[in-house]
Each structure stands twice: as C-alpha cells, then as structure tokens.
Enzyme design. Structure first.
Site, PDB file in Angstrom:
ATOM      1  CE1 TYR A  41       5.557  -1.526   6.445  1.00 33.98           C
ATOM      2  CE2 TYR A  41       5.102   0.030   8.210  1.00 33.98           C
ATOM      3  CZ  TYR A  41       5.999  -0.763   7.502  1.00 33.98           C
ATOM      4  OH  TYR A  41       7.334  -0.779   7.858  1.00 33.98           O
ATOM      5  CD  GLU A  42      -0.215  -2.227  -0.089  1.00 39.33           C
ATOM      6  OE1 GLU A  42      -0.127  -1.255  -0.834  1.00 39.33           O
ATOM      7  OE2 GLU A  42       0.018  -3.387  -0.448  1.00 39.33           O
TER       8      GLU A  42
END
Lengths: 239, 277
Positions: A41-42
């Site tokens: 996930y960023e």
C-alpha cells in the site's frame, strides 16, 4: 466485478493496492487462490496481510501485519519506480478508449464542474507497474471519448505512445467493469470488449460506453463466481 | 524547546507562511491545525501530500490562500467538500492550487531535506499535470540521455508533525506508518512536533524514527493530538468521525456551526484583524 478482478492475481505477484474495490479484490485473492500475494500500500506497508478490510491506505492493521513499514519516498523511489511491482490496480472517474485515466477534474481545470481528489500515486503506478488493472463501473459518464484531464497515461493515443514517453510498464492490460472485461487490442491499443458478465447483453455494454466500442471476435462470457469465492467475499465485506 | 501548543503555533506560524502539516493517514497533527484555525491565521500556503479533513477545516475557515498537494480527499469516505467549495466557488476565499503526484511531492521533500534545488524522478511524462503545474520540468540524464522529470525542492517555513513521544530535550520518537514526516521536518526552516507524551527518558522501540532535538524547533505535549486519525500504540483511528465529517463539510451552514461549536473563539473567515497577545 470484484471476483473477476481477484482472479487476475496470483500468489507469485507483488501488487500495488489502492483502497476500495482494488483492496477488496486483492484481499479476496489472498484469501482464496493466491495466499502468497504480496500486497503493498502506498502508505509504506510492504507485504500487508490484514484480517479485515482496511478502511484507508494507512489503516493501522496494515502496519501491524506488514513484513516491513517504510517511508513514502521509499515506496515510490525504491519499490515502484524500478519496476519491482507486477500489477497495479487503479480506479477512474473517467477513462477513454485508450485506457487513459482522469481522477483530477470533470470539466475545465480552472473552472471545474467537479473537483476530484487528484493524482495521488496513480501516474507513477500507471507508468511503472509491469501491468495495470483498472476497476471501474461502466457508464457513459465514466467511459468517455476523451478524458477531461489525463491524470494517468494508459496507451496514450495508440501504438508506440508509451514507448515514446519512456513509460516502462505495459499499461492497462485489463479494464474490469460491472458489465464485462475490456482489453487493449494488440495492434491499435484501443480497449476492446473481451468478455461480458453473465446476464449482460451486448447492447447494455454499448449503451454504457461513450465511444463506438470494438468487440473482440473471440468475445466470451465471464465465468460465474464460484460459491467459495462469493462466500469469501461476503466474509470479507461483512462488518 | 517545550511549549504549550498555543504558544508553539503563535511563535512559529505567521500569516503568509508556507506550512506543511504532514502525516500519511497516521499521526496527523489535527490539534495543531485546529489551533491554527483558532488563532485566525490567514494567507497560508498549506502543503501536504494528502490533505484530509483537518485541511478541509482549515480551508473552510479561510486560513489558506494556496494548497500544494497530491491527493485531496476524505480517505475511505469520499470528497473534501470545503476544499471543493473553495476551488469551485472561491468560498470563503479563493484557493489557488498546485498539484503533483505522490511521487513528485515525496521527491520534492527529499530534495528539500537533502539541501538540493530539485529532485529527479521517472514519472509525470504524458500526463496533463505537466502543463498545469509550473514546477514540473523535463530533464535529460547527463549520462544516458534519457528524459526524466525534475521537480523543485519543497522548503516550507514550518513543518508540523505529530509523534508518539519526546523526551525533555526535544528528541522525538515516531513509529508505525512514518509517511513523509521526517523529510518534511528536515526540509523545513522551523518545525513543531506535537506528541502524545513527554517522558524523562525514551525507551528504544524497533522501527522507530527519531527526530533528534537539533532538527526540532519546538515540542508540544498534546495527548490525543492526532484524533480522529490515530497514533500507533496509543489509540485507533476514529473511522466514524471521518464518515460523520462528510455531512458537516458538505454544507456551509453546518460547517460554520461546527466551527462555532468545536473551535470556540475561532474568528469567522474573511475577517482580517490581527491578534496580538
């Protein structure tokens, strides 16, 4: 739509996951046929394995279950940019016949009809992942002849555009909607209807597309979700 | 230097400053943002990768002249309506925007923290952001000739972040999702760190990020200062508050009522008188 998206993922893949449908699909894949799927996930969580669906990309459960938590510059510079991620999942407010995506504004940029959240990680996900899967509900509002703003490049205006721009990944290889699955034509790079979901008529798909949609000569019907997939999906989205 | 929050804001943040309140979903310095609203600061250039509800509140209260960002939304819920109203209708004051991608913003902070005038990344090419945002330029690699993108360094006047704890000397421990906080503090001229608690001695924590006292201008003890976001090891994200914000932010009257109720003493947007304490 979610089950079809989940099926594009395998245990061997590293997947850059966005929140919403992409996250649901990736978590469903990990719980069914792809337990080894490496989700990043960023927010900086590498190898997150949440028990429940995260409510945002920075949900605490992602950090608690991750192999490692790194800074945001590291996620983009060390993991995404060099091409270490196999597949990126993106949503869209508008998408055109070449898979270019708008998540910035509807209407004129300086006097927008609707101001949307903006780019986030999407431009570089679209540029750098080995391939991109777009998940979006299909309607004439969304599937437009030409996007109002190119937030993320798909196949540009056709063959050779990605290469000319120096974009490294293959771009959108699949657009999964609530009506069917579109794939770029190998020669023209134009999105072409590859399969329709069970019970959806071809006319419905045309009616929900803002351009003259090409249909693959090998058009198929999307396989029905299996009971086990539906049960896992229900289990995942309950609460 | 350890200060109460109101003094920290008064000393470090001034009208017209470029201010970065960072926190990537986790450890968002919400209490500091509310204090900025309460003190009626104006004409700020607000910088942040992911402006969420505290920036919506600051924009709605009229604190900001400009927003530099890469994704503006209510995470997991939807749009920021005060942000939208300011961009689409100039309410309560017009908001200039400068937008980037996450990768662009992260690299701008890295350049600022590194003391370089710009950063280089592979990205942006082919997007309409290139034409719309001044600070995005194509650059040829001097070694391979490949075309890449240059973005200018971000060097805010003030960076404000929230962390788990600090000691009395001002050394800061911050762990969990660390976002871009370290880079923001190192890139900024001044920094204010609000913390859950100030302790006599910091205990070592695996994966910690330590901001040494020498790069921190001031620390303020603000328990719960990140709510409704969360502080890993202290409290969870209040997802209901994010959902509830949608209805409040959607309507100008409800928002104004919220300002009156939740931040008593906040000056209404548009009024320019100075507060001298």
């Amino acid at each position: 739509m979610t089950v079809t998206a989940a099926r594009t993922l395998t245990s061997a893949m590293a997947c850059f996951v966005g929140i919403g449908l992409p996250s649901t699909a990736a978590n469903l894949a990990r719980r069914t046929h792809a337990p080894g799927l490496w989700m990043i996930y960023e927010s900086g969580t590498l190898g997150a394995a949440p028990d429940t669906l995260p409510l945002s990309i920075g949900d605490g459960i992602l950090a608690e279950t991750a192999d490692s938590v790194v800074s945001v510059p590291e996620i983009f510079n060390y993991w995404l940019q060099p091409g270490r991620i196999d597949v990126g999942f993106l949503g869209a407010a508008q998408i055109d016949r070449y898979g270019n995506i708008n998540t910035t504004v509807i209407g004129d940029y300086t006097d927008p009809a609707v101001r949307l959240p903006g780019a986030g990680g999407a431009p570089e996900i679209a540029a750098s992942c080995r391939e991109v899967v777009v998940i979006v509900r299909q309607s004439r509002r969304t599937f437009v002849e030409s996007v109002d703003f190119v937030t993320s490049v798909g196949h540009g205006r056709g063959p050779g555009d990605r290469e000319r721009l120096g974009l490294r990944g293959a771009g959108p290889t699949r657009v999964i909607t609530d009506l069917g699955v579109l794939e770029p034509d190998p020669d023209t790079r134009e999105l072409t209807l590859a399969s329709v979901h069970p019970g959806v008529a071809l006319d419905d798909v045309h009616a929900a597309t803002g351009w003259d949609l090409a249909v693959s000569p090998d058009l198929t019907t999307t396989p029905e979700p299996r009971p086990a997939e539906l049960a896992a999906l229900r289990d995942l989205t309950r609460s | 230097m350890i200060l109460p929050l109101d003094e920290g804001i008064r000393e470090l943040v001034h009208d017209g400053d470029t201010v970065a309140l960072e926190g990537f979903t986790h450890l968002i310095p919400v209490a500091a943002g509310h204090e900025i609203i309460r003190q009626g600061l104006r004409d700020l250039t607000l910088v942040r990768m992911t402006p969420d509800i505290v920036y919506d509140q600051m924009i709605g209260a009229g604190c900001a002249r400009k927003l530099v960002f890469s994704w503006g939304g209510n995470p997991g819920v939807g749009s920021l309506h005060r942000f939208r109203d300011a961009v689409q209708n100039g309410w309560p004051v017009p908001l200039e925007i400068e937008e980037h991608s996450h990768a662009g913003m992260a690299n701008r902070y890295v350049a600022g923290a590194s003391g370089l005038p710009f950063a280089v990344l592979r990205g942006y090419l082919g997007t309409d952001l290139v034409g719309r945002t001044g600070g995005i330029a194509a650059i040829d690699c001097p070694f391979t000739g490949e075309t890449l993108t240059a973005v200018p360094a971000l060097t805010p006047d003030v960076a404000i972040v929230h962390a788990q704890r600090a000691d009395r000397a001002g050394n800061v421990q911050l762990w969990g999702i660390t976002g871009v906080q370290k880079e923001a503090v190192l890139a900024a001229r001044r920094s204010l760190v609000t913390v859950e608690e100030i302790v006599d001695e910091l205990t070592p924590v695996p994966d910690q990020v330590l901001l040494p006292a020498r790069v921190v201008t001031a620390v303020a003890e603000v328990p719960g200062g990140a709510a409704p976001s969360y502080a890993h090891g202290y409290y969870a994200r209040d997802n209901a508050a994010y959902q509830a914000w949608d209805a409040i932010g959607r309507d100008r009257e409800r928002f104004t009522q919220w300002l009156d109720d939740d931040l008593p003493g906040a000056r209404p947007a548009g009024r320019k008188e100075q507060v001298n304490s």
